[in-house]
Design an enzyme around this catalytic site. Sequence first.
Site, PDB file in Angstrom:
ATOM      1  N   ASP A   3       0.845  -1.197   0.000  1.00  0.00           N
ATOM      2  CA  ASP A   3       0.000   0.000   0.000  1.00  0.00           C
ATOM      3  C   ASP A   3       0.883   1.250   0.000  1.00  0.00           C
ATOM      4  O   ASP A   3       1.642   1.489   0.944  1.00  0.00           O
ATOM      5  CB  ASP A   3      -0.898  -0.020   1.244  1.00  0.00           C
ATOM      6  CG  ASP A   3      -2.031   0.976   1.188  1.00  0.00           C
ATOM      7  OD1 ASP A   3      -1.828   2.081   0.636  1.00  0.00           O
ATOM      8  OD2 ASP A   3      -3.126   0.667   1.705  1.00  0.00           O
ATOM      9  N   HIS A  33      -2.997  -0.284  -2.488  1.00  0.00           N
ATOM     10  CA  HIS A  33      -4.190   0.393  -2.015  1.00  0.00           C
ATOM     11  C   HIS A  33      -5.290   0.335  -3.080  1.00  0.00           C
ATOM     12  O   HIS A  33      -5.029   0.557  -4.258  1.00  0.00           O
ATOM     13  CB  HIS A  33      -3.841   1.849  -1.710  1.00  0.00           C
ATOM     14  CG  HIS A  33      -4.886   2.598  -0.963  1.00  0.00           C
ATOM     15  ND1 HIS A  33      -5.019   2.530   0.412  1.00  0.00           N
ATOM     16  CD2 HIS A  33      -5.872   3.432  -1.386  1.00  0.00           C
ATOM     17  CE1 HIS A  33      -6.016   3.300   0.793  1.00  0.00           C
ATOM     18  NE2 HIS A  33      -6.555   3.856  -0.284  1.00  0.00           N
TER      19      HIS A  33
END
Length: 231
Positions: free
Chosen positions: A169, A200
Amino acid sequence: MTSLTIDTPDGSGRFDAYLAQPGETPRAAVVVIQEIFGVNAGIRAKCDALARAGYLAVAPDLFWRLEPGVQLDPDVEPEFQRALGLMGRFDQALGVADIEATIRAVRALIGGGKVGVVGYCLGGRLAYMTAARTDVDASVGYYGVGLEGLLGEKHAVAKPLLLHIAGEDHFVGKDAQAAIHAGLDDHPRVTIHDYPGEDHGFAAQGGRRRSEEAARLADERTADFFARHLA
């Protein structure tokens, strides 16, 4: 009925929410907490999928104080930048208050039954905050940002909480992920699943961010979690 109007707890205003109803008596209700892109087609599709699974699903317009009805596409760069601007002006505490009002409204609609929340991105962070600050029955957060800064609230999490963490992420670095695990791995109410190599937004309903295999796995885990804790 595809919309619901909800009053704020302090009576200062009203906001709309997208509503998806199952074809039969709801097994429970789920509040779907938006990303920074508003209650767009992807979030509405999440609600529709939950309704097909037997839940009454509702997505409140949390940006209503800033810009009611905003719907943005994360794959369009100007819209992405506009979403970041809205996020910078968003009052998260008021957002949780609006989520709590939504929980109360849908709980009344289903006759006092159980209510869960599931959130994505900004909504993943708000799902954690909702677990700590409300009486919601079960919470799920997908790739919430800044959870390491909210660990001081972990002792207030009294109902089951499931967190999905993207291993790569770009908004939640390795140090932050390690802090989340260190703070929550031994929490009796918290379950964390990691998705190595995923970024993400991997469970977005569509678009360039979606990673099909990881999204399906995370959504299966969410479905099992709700089936256990909202029964």
